[in-house]
Write a protein that holds these residues in place. Sequence first.
Motif, mmCIF file in Angstrom:
data_model
loop_
_atom_site.group_PDB
_atom_site.id
_atom_site.type_symbol
_atom_site.label_atom_id
_atom_site.label_comp_id
_atom_site.label_asym_id
_atom_site.label_seq_id
_atom_site.Cartn_x
_atom_site.Cartn_y
_atom_site.Cartn_z
ATOM 1 N N ILE A 86 0.850 -1.206 0.000
ATOM 2 C CA ILE A 86 0.000 0.000 0.000
ATOM 3 C C ILE A 86 0.882 1.251 0.000
ATOM 4 N N GLN A 87 1.950 1.187 0.787
ATOM 5 C CA GLN A 87 2.819 2.356 0.931
ATOM 6 C C GLN A 87 3.604 2.680 -0.345
ATOM 7 N N LEU A 88 4.066 1.641 -1.058
ATOM 8 C CA LEU A 88 5.010 1.884 -2.165
ATOM 9 C C LEU A 88 4.416 1.704 -3.563
ATOM 10 N N VAL A 89 3.143 1.285 -3.646
ATOM 11 C CA VAL A 89 2.615 0.910 -4.970
ATOM 12 C C VAL A 89 2.675 2.076 -5.979
ATOM 13 N N ALA A 90 2.375 3.289 -5.523
ATOM 14 C CA ALA A 90 2.332 4.420 -6.472
ATOM 15 C C ALA A 90 3.699 4.655 -7.121
ATOM 16 N N ARG A 91 4.778 4.477 -6.352
ATOM 17 C CA ARG A 91 6.127 4.721 -6.896
ATOM 18 C C ARG A 91 6.626 3.526 -7.728
ATOM 19 N N ASN A 92 5.884 2.419 -7.699
ATOM 20 C CA ASN A 92 6.303 1.230 -8.448
ATOM 21 C C ASN A 92 5.475 0.994 -9.705
ATOM 22 N N LEU A 93 4.606 1.962 -10.056
ATOM 23 C CA LEU A 93 3.824 1.809 -11.287
ATOM 24 C C LEU A 93 4.759 1.969 -12.485
ATOM 25 N N PRO A 94 4.547 1.176 -13.570
ATOM 26 C CA PRO A 94 5.447 1.289 -14.724
ATOM 27 C C PRO A 94 5.366 2.651 -15.394
ATOM 28 N N ARG A 95 6.506 3.128 -15.904
ATOM 29 C CA ARG A 95 6.573 4.405 -16.620
ATOM 30 C C ARG A 95 7.409 4.231 -17.877
ATOM 31 N N ARG A 96 7.342 5.240 -18.757
ATOM 32 C CA ARG A 96 8.083 5.167 -20.012
ATOM 33 C C ARG A 96 9.601 4.993 -19.775
ATOM 34 N N ASP A 97 10.122 5.654 -18.737
ATOM 35 C CA ASP A 97 11.553 5.548 -18.409
ATOM 36 C C ASP A 97 11.981 4.095 -18.193
ATOM 37 N N ASP A 98 11.046 3.282 -17.679
ATOM 38 C CA ASP A 98 11.389 1.883 -17.382
ATOM 39 C C ASP A 98 11.735 1.116 -18.656
ATOM 40 N N VAL A 99 11.002 1.439 -19.760
ATOM 41 C CA VAL A 99 11.251 0.749 -21.028
ATOM 42 C C VAL A 99 12.663 1.090 -21.510
ATOM 43 N N VAL A 100 13.014 2.379 -21.416
ATOM 44 C CA VAL A 100 14.353 2.831 -21.848
ATOM 45 C C VAL A 100 15.409 2.134 -20.984
ATOM 46 N N TRP A 101 15.164 2.066 -19.680
ATOM 47 C CA TRP A 101 16.118 1.445 -18.744
ATOM 48 C C TRP A 101 16.345 -0.027 -19.116
ATOM 49 N N VAL A 102 15.234 -0.734 -19.413
ATOM 50 C CA VAL A 102 15.347 -2.159 -19.749
ATOM 51 C C VAL A 102 16.114 -2.326 -21.069
ATOM 52 N N LYS A 103 15.834 -1.428 -22.042
ATOM 53 C CA LYS A 103 16.533 -1.501 -23.339
ATOM 54 C C LYS A 103 18.040 -1.291 -23.157
ATOM 55 N N HIS A 104 18.420 -0.540 -22.118
ATOM 56 C CA HIS A 104 19.837 -0.259 -21.856
ATOM 57 C C HIS A 104 20.386 -1.175 -20.764
ATOM 58 N N PHE A 105 19.832 -2.394 -20.664
ATOM 59 C CA PHE A 105 20.230 -3.257 -19.536
ATOM 60 C C PHE A 105 21.733 -3.539 -19.529
ATOM 61 N N ARG A 106 22.301 -3.618 -20.739
ATOM 62 C CA ARG A 106 23.745 -3.835 -20.863
ATOM 63 C C ARG A 106 24.529 -2.724 -20.124
ATOM 64 N N ASP A 107 24.065 -1.476 -20.332
ATOM 65 C CA ASP A 107 24.721 -0.344 -19.661
ATOM 66 C C ASP A 107 24.512 -0.399 -18.143
ATOM 67 N N VAL A 108 23.352 -0.967 -17.733
ATOM 68 C CA VAL A 108 23.115 -1.121 -16.288
ATOM 69 C C VAL A 108 24.182 -2.050 -15.720
ATOM 70 N N MET A 109 24.403 -3.182 -16.415
ATOM 71 C CA MET A 109 25.369 -4.176 -15.928
ATOM 72 C C MET A 109 26.803 -3.618 -15.972
ATOM 73 N N ASP A 110 27.078 -2.770 -17.007
ATOM 74 C CA ASP A 110 28.425 -2.189 -17.121
ATOM 75 C C ASP A 110 28.589 -0.935 -16.253
ATOM 76 N N GLN A 111 27.525 -0.583 -15.542
ATOM 77 C CA GLN A 111 27.504 0.603 -14.672
ATOM 78 C C GLN A 111 27.808 1.895 -15.437
ATOM 79 N N ASN A 112 27.275 1.985 -16.682
ATOM 80 C CA ASN A 112 27.388 3.216 -17.485
ATOM 81 C C ASN A 112 26.171 4.097 -17.214
ATOM 82 N N GLU A 113 26.077 4.636 -16.016
ATOM 83 C CA GLU A 113 24.861 5.381 -15.636
ATOM 84 C C GLU A 113 24.568 6.549 -16.576
ATOM 85 N N GLU A 114 25.630 7.142 -17.137
ATOM 86 C CA GLU A 114 25.400 8.326 -17.978
ATOM 87 C C GLU A 114 24.582 8.000 -19.220
ATOM 88 N N LYS A 115 24.550 6.706 -19.621
ATOM 89 C CA LYS A 115 23.759 6.340 -20.811
ATOM 90 C C LYS A 115 22.319 5.969 -20.441
#
Length: 227
Positions: A86-115
């Motif tokens: 109940i407390q966190l559901v609003a902040r966990n709703l999917p957003r457009r940024d999430d799609v971009v983040w998932v598409k850049h998963f390689r950069d997540v693993m390489d810790q390339n935050e700037e991308k």
Amino acid sequence: MTRDYSEAGDHLISTRPVLVSRYRWFTRANHWIIAATTILLMLSGLAFFHPALFGLTALFGGGQMARWLHPFLGLVLALGYLLIFIQLVARNLPRRDDVVWVKHFRDVMDQNEEKLPTLGKYNAGQKFVFWAMAGLILLLLGSGIAIWQEYFPDLVTIPDRRIAVLVHAAAAVLMGLVFILHVYAAIWTRGTLRAMTRGSVTGGWAWRHHRKWLREVAGRNRGKPAK
Ligand code: HEM
């Protein structure tokens, strides 16, 4: 050694980092109750899973005690998770940024935050854990009540109870995998654990991983002196 870049007086000044409050004490206490009950549920559940693991019941004072305790621990987990949900559901709703983040998963693993896109309080990985845990706990609760013969002996037919046992075991295995993913990610992303131990993160951590969240928090306190 040549000294091309700095003047003699330049030096590092270490100061205490800016801290950003992320979880209040109640949320942290609830989270650790959830974590502890999950571990106890897994240990007692594994003991019922295969005879080779029955020895684990010794941790709970024997087989009968483990069998009695297990469903009640499940209720504690379900209730604790309901509060966090109940407390966190609003902040966990999917957003457009999430799609971009998932598409850049390689950069997540390489810790390339700037991308990566700048994010709010949670990234898509954290949101996945949030929803996966919610779904699995719901499945475990429903199937668990169906096979809780002490209190609900006639709730479902015997064939349905067999299905419930299967669903319960499968959901528990999946929950174990999501649990490992969650703990691994919390340790792997340096500086994250303190969010749930001390309730705060450093400004640098927030800037690196959840910049939109940081900007919002900073904007909210604009003009007020830092505590
Ligand atoms: C020893 C085990 C665990 C550790 C070390 C751990 C660690 C953490 C940490 C450090 C955070 C803060 C992450 C952040 O705010 O960026 C967090 C958040 C969270 N944890 Fe855990 N956790 C554990 C077990 C669990 C379990 C068993 C569950 C669920 C059944 C759970 C559910 C959550 C949820 C829902 C959040 C909020 C993040 C979100 O909503 O996406 N945790 N955990």
